[in-house]
Write an enzyme that holds these catalytic residues in place. Structure first.
Site, short mmCIF file in Angstrom:
data_model
loop_
_atom_site.label_atom_id
_atom_site.label_comp_id
_atom_site.label_asym_id
_atom_site.label_seq_id
_atom_site.Cartn_x
_atom_site.Cartn_y
_atom_site.Cartn_z
CG PHE A 136 -1.81 1.09 1.36
CD1 PHE A 136 -3.11 0.86 0.43
CD2 PHE A 136 -2.04 2.08 1.98
CE1 PHE A 136 -4.15 1.81 0.56
CE2 PHE A 136 -2.81 3.15 2.06
CZ PHE A 136 -4.08 2.78 1.30
CG ASP A 207 0.20 -2.72 6.63
OD1 ASP A 207 -0.78 -3.27 7.24
OD2 ASP A 207 0.48 -1.73 6.44
CE1 TYR A 232 -8.96 2.31 7.70
CE2 TYR A 232 -7.90 3.14 9.48
CZ TYR A 232 -7.95 2.97 8.20
OH TYR A 232 -6.88 3.25 7.22
CE LYS A 233 -7.79 -0.40 5.55
NZ LYS A 233 -6.43 -0.52 5.16
NE ARG A 379 -10.44 -2.58 -1.98
CZ ARG A 379 -9.87 -2.24 -0.81
NH1 ARG A 379 -8.46 -2.46 -0.88
NH2 ARG A 379 -10.26 -1.13 -0.33
C1 PLP Z 1 -5.54 0.78 4.71
C2 PLP Z 1 -4.00 0.56 4.71
C3 PLP Z 1 -3.47 1.52 5.48
C4 PLP Z 1 -4.01 2.94 6.14
O1 PLP Z 1 -3.21 3.65 6.86
P1 PLP Z 1 -3.83 4.67 7.90
O2 PLP Z 1 -2.43 5.34 8.36
O3 PLP Z 1 -4.61 4.17 8.43
O4 PLP Z 1 -4.39 5.80 6.74
C5 PLP Z 1 -2.00 1.30 5.54
N1 PLP Z 1 -1.44 0.33 5.05
C6 PLP Z 1 -2.19 -0.64 4.39
C7 PLP Z 1 -1.59 -1.95 3.83
C8 PLP Z 1 -3.66 -0.57 4.25
O5 PLP Z 1 -4.19 -1.50 3.54
#
Ligand code: PLP
Length: 420
Positions: A136, A207, A232-233, A379
């Site tokens: 990401f 991650d 939050y996911k 998705r």
């Molecule tokens: C959703 C996501 C994030 C989000 O990071 P935030 O700091 O909460 O905005 C980071 N890494 C991955 C792999 C994600 O899917």
């Protein structure tokens, strides 16, 4: 078992027996714990989990009684000061970590920075941060910023996901990967890659943004060094919920926290002039924790209490395989963008379509909520705690109709909003 239904979920004509699949679902009672709006088929729990029914009342109590009446006394009286650790230990159970190694704090992006800096300091003679092009972007951006800030000649090496194993050499300090690719859902083998990294003398950062609460994760068993993830996911903690981070026990007393805030101090209320790191995972905290957000996340995590993660994975595969097979059969213009083998992906299925953005807008207008990831990926996430096979079939019916009638090709569906 009533006659006419088979436990396998296959009806006599070979089509899936949806009613039997849902009747035999060991997690079917969990749906009651969530507040899902009428007319919504929610296939986006991988982006923002739905509201658990217990959260509004618990939040109201924390606001009116704890904050409103106890005021500053609540830090002790209502255990606010221990919330990051309590929530961390709850999350630890979901990601295969023994207590004391996980804390809830900050955002995932900040936590990437913190654990990456800590990991690099443990390998001062090595200069390569290895990641992959499926990561990401925020993880890569944070690594780039840290690299520039350190100014010690570190290199961020980004290879294709299939090339990660071969790229782990003696120059690699840290292998930093997202276990489940946010776009395709491709799943890295955490135990295998961690073993290869360790054999080469490197450390690992995982991650778990799209893993935690979506599939069984075994951080301790895999020998992982560090991990981060979102609240939050799949964990349903609410918009902007605190994230989490994991440091393996064997590193806890050696890691140097890069952000040395008072909440990571061994004695924050001694108000010493000099920083002294807390023992254990507490040292990875920085500033005053967001209590209301932690209260919501703690209440949300109760939905995982007593859930067998193997059963959760089995249902996730059952839902996502049903969706993949039905969409491939009914919508030939959509090209599968996820691994076909369900063991090789997380809890999501993605498809490529040239007009993916408009297609997703048309779906959302009909109550099927997934999301779009540039340039052309639609998705769909499958959250085993609150989705049924009937939901999946209903979403397939609407998707098929939109594709067959080209209902996506209306001007209003092509207009891009800020958040996709
Ligand atoms: C959703 C996501 C994030 C989000 O990071 P935030 O700091 O909460 O905005 C980071 N890494 C991955 C792999 C994600 O899917």
């Amino acid at each position: 078992m009533p006659t006419g239904h088979r436990a396998t979920g296959a009806a006599p004509n070979g089509a899936p027996d949806i009613a039997a699949l849902d009747r035999n679902d060991p997690l079917k009672d969990r749906r009651e714990l969530f507040s899902i709006p009428d007319g919504v088929l929610y296939l986006d729990g991988n982006s923002l989990g739905v509201l658990p029914k217990s959260v509004p009342a618990r939040l109201a109590e924390a606001v009116t009684k704890e904050w409103g009446e106890s005021l500053i006394r609540a830090w002790n009286e209502h255990g606010w000061i221990d919330l990051p650790q309590r929530v961390g230990d709850r999350i630890a159970r979901i990601i295969g970590a023994a207590p004391g190694q996980v804390t809830a704090c900050d955002s995932t992006s900040i936590n990437v920075f913190k654990v990456l800096a800590a990991a690099l300091a443990l390998r001062p003679d090595r200069k390569v941060i290895l990641s992959d092009s499926g990561n990401f972007p925020t993880d890569l951006y944070m690594a780039q910023g840290l690299r520039d800030l350190l100014g010690q000649g570190h290199e961020l090496k980004i290879v294709a996901p299939e090339q990660v194993e071969a790229a782990i050499g003696e120059d690699v300090a840290v292998v930093m990967l997202t276990q489940v690719d946010y776009r395709s859902g491709r799943l890295h083998d955490m135990a295998a890659i961690t073993a290869i990294a360790h054999a080469a003398g490197a450390l690992t950062i995982w991650d778990l943004a799209h893993s935690a609460g979506a599939l069984p994760v075994e951080l301790d068993a895999a020998g992982a060094d560090f991990a981060v993830g979102c609240g939050y996911k799949y964990l349903n903690g609410g918009p902007g919920a605190p994230a989490f981070l994991y440091v393996a026990q064997r590193h806890l007393d050696h890691v140097a926290p890069p952000l040395t805030g008072w909440m990571g101090h061994a004695a924050p209320f001694a108000f010493d002039l000099d920083y002294r790191a807390d023992t254990g995972i507490g040292r990875m905290r920085v500033g005053t924790p967001p209590i209301l957000s932690l209260v919501a996340l703690e209440a949300a995590l109760a939905a995982f209490e007593g859930v067998d993660m193997a059963a959760l994975r089995a249902k996730s595969i059952s839902l996502s395989e049903l969706f993949r097979a039905e969409v491939e059969r009914r919508c030939p213009d959509l090209e599968l963008a996820s691994p076909r083998d369900p063991q090789a992906r997380g809890s999501q299925v993605s498809f490529r379509f040239e007009h993916g953005y408009a297609l997703m807008q048309a779906l959302i207008a009909r109550g099927v909520i997934g999301d779009f990831r540039a340039p052309d990926v639609v998705r769909f996430g499958f959250t085993p705690l609150y989705l049924s096979h009937a939901d999946v079939m209903a979403a397939c019916d609407i998707l098929q109709e939109i594709m067959e009638t080209r209902a996506w090709d209306r001007p209003e569906f092509h207009k891009r909003a800020k958040v996709t």
